[in-house]
Write a protein that holds these residues in place. Sequence first.
Motif, mmCIF file in Angstrom:
data_model
loop_
_atom_site.group_PDB
_atom_site.id
_atom_site.type_symbol
_atom_site.label_atom_id
_atom_site.label_comp_id
_atom_site.label_asym_id
_atom_site.label_seq_id
_atom_site.Cartn_x
_atom_site.Cartn_y
_atom_site.Cartn_z
ATOM 1 N N ASP A 230 0.802 -1.251 -0.362
ATOM 2 C CA ASP A 230 0.341 0.185 0.319
ATOM 3 C C ASP A 230 0.743 1.699 -0.052
ATOM 4 O OD1 ASP A 230 -1.524 1.785 0.542
ATOM 5 O OD2 ASP A 230 -3.045 1.642 1.862
ATOM 6 N N ALA A 231 1.395 1.550 -1.593
ATOM 7 C CA ALA A 231 2.424 2.830 -1.094
ATOM 8 C C ALA A 231 1.909 4.682 -1.377
ATOM 9 C CB ALA A 231 2.710 3.064 -3.325
ATOM 10 N N LEU A 255 3.478 2.306 2.781
ATOM 11 C CA LEU A 255 4.065 3.020 2.352
ATOM 12 C C LEU A 255 3.550 4.293 2.661
ATOM 13 C CD1 LEU A 255 6.259 2.207 -1.008
ATOM 14 C CD2 LEU A 255 7.105 1.512 2.054
ATOM 15 N N ASP A 256 4.936 5.655 3.314
ATOM 16 C CA ASP A 256 4.379 7.174 3.349
ATOM 17 C C ASP A 256 5.519 7.239 3.329
ATOM 18 O OD1 ASP A 256 1.160 7.891 3.007
ATOM 19 O OD2 ASP A 256 2.364 9.528 3.731
ATOM 20 N N LYS A 261 1.803 9.832 10.234
ATOM 21 C CA LYS A 261 0.700 9.465 9.749
ATOM 22 C C LYS A 261 1.177 7.477 9.792
ATOM 23 C CE LYS A 261 -0.957 12.540 6.223
ATOM 24 N NZ LYS A 261 -1.937 12.388 5.471
ATOM 25 N N LEU A 262 1.941 7.222 10.103
ATOM 26 C CA LEU A 262 2.594 5.749 9.477
ATOM 27 C C LEU A 262 2.267 5.017 11.294
ATOM 28 C CD1 LEU A 262 4.942 5.687 7.471
ATOM 29 C CD2 LEU A 262 2.910 4.916 6.738
ATOM 30 N N GLU A 278 3.677 -4.008 8.049
ATOM 31 C CA GLU A 278 4.718 -3.576 7.909
ATOM 32 C C GLU A 278 5.278 -1.912 7.513
ATOM 33 O OE1 GLU A 278 9.393 -3.785 6.203
ATOM 34 O OE2 GLU A 278 8.054 -5.673 6.021
ATOM 35 N N THR A 279 5.616 -0.821 8.389
ATOM 36 C CA THR A 279 5.372 0.885 7.498
ATOM 37 C C THR A 279 7.583 1.222 7.919
ATOM 38 O OG1 THR A 279 5.475 1.718 10.309
ATOM 39 C CG2 THR A 279 3.917 0.833 9.539
ATOM 40 N N ARG A 280 6.950 1.399 6.335
ATOM 41 C CA ARG A 280 8.961 2.196 5.881
ATOM 42 C C ARG A 280 8.338 3.168 5.056
ATOM 43 N NH1 ARG A 280 11.123 -2.783 1.494
ATOM 44 N NH2 ARG A 280 10.089 -4.631 3.461
ATOM 45 N N ILE A 281 8.739 4.303 6.351
ATOM 46 C CA ILE A 281 9.124 5.376 5.306
ATOM 47 C C ILE A 281 9.745 5.997 4.122
ATOM 48 C CG2 ILE A 281 10.510 6.735 6.966
ATOM 49 C CD1 ILE A 281 9.248 9.461 6.598
#
Length: 404
Positions: A230-231, A255-256, A261-262, A278-281
């Motif tokens: 989810d980009a 991703l964001d 926000k993440l 899994e979150t990635r900035i």
Amino acid sequence: MRLHRNLVFAVIDALHLIFNEKEYADKVIEKVLRYDKRWGARDRGFIAETTYDIVRWKRLYAEIAEVREPFSRAQLFRLFTVWCVLKGIRLPDWKQLEDTPERRIKGRFDELSKIRKFRESIPDWLDELGEQSLGEKLWTKEIGALNKQAEVILRVNTIKIQKKQLQALLAENEIETIAIDSHPDALKLKERKNVFVTEAFKNGFFEVQDASSQLVAPFLEVEPGQRVVDACAGAGGKTLHLASQMENKGQLIALDIYESKLKKLKKRTRRNGVHNVETRIIDSTKVIKKLHNSADRLLLDAPCSGLGVIKRNPDSKWKLEPEFIDRIMGIQQDILQNYSKMVKKGGQMVYATCSILPQENTEQVNSFLESESGKDFKLVRAQNVYASESGFDGFYMALLKREG
């Protein structure tokens, strides 16, 4: 309805912050509702709904009241008196509401209601753009629908509970809901209630998410065990829906460009019982490059004008500018060109916006498909969701498959 001075003054304060200080309406409402802890649900509802109503009809009310921005406090009271007269609310004997010309207000309303830009209370440029983009008939219907108050829609978190169980649980808390047949996970509140204070919310049994927004995750056709990206995840409303569709199995990378926000998304995943996110900035192009040719599914919920969600963000009508739409269209095409490289052969992606403008939707997809980056993709299907037809937010979704 009897007007209470402290509640009306809170509305005036809120309008000052929104119109003159250019603050966001939802943040202002939160701030103003903290004025007095003794206010009950009805008092808080009056402040929030009255403020949003006057924000929604700002141009029409200002025209009737013959006032111009920036509004003085006296002029804000004039806007409020217009609201009262048109709602049929008896005005109390307060000095701020003296000499209200009720007959003239009603006459001006009848007169101005014949002109769409006043009747629907929108800026000239937006009225012109809407008509050029959608045609007079559809734009007239759509802007009329977008000016109605948004209903409260819940999305059942099927990782934790089923729809009928949640309905029964909420009914015990005197929150009555209606199932929406065309949206498998959606429940509509019969009347507005603060659902965030319920144990069901704290336990992660549901999220508040408009019915149209709930169409996006299923459109991507995810399966348990896949690698899904989810980009443009933001605070993760659609990420959480994807997780439930994946039955918490596989890898879901959110991703964001905004770390704040993440962080919100991480909190929400814990409450929802979601383990596969899994979150990635996105702090450099390397983040995207590392994921090239690796995603079974990719969601591009692109930044947009937000014209489809005016009913829940009425102040956006006054904040939006033509230059922003031009700029955001450039960003949308950049996202399609660059982020699409994450999809592997045989994989699929959805490009989605909460806009109703073809230049942000079908035209963007067509431009991408005609470009070098889009040559391996094929359009599987697309859907325009119009508020005038669905009763919910305006949305667009296009499902594309990478074949080459």
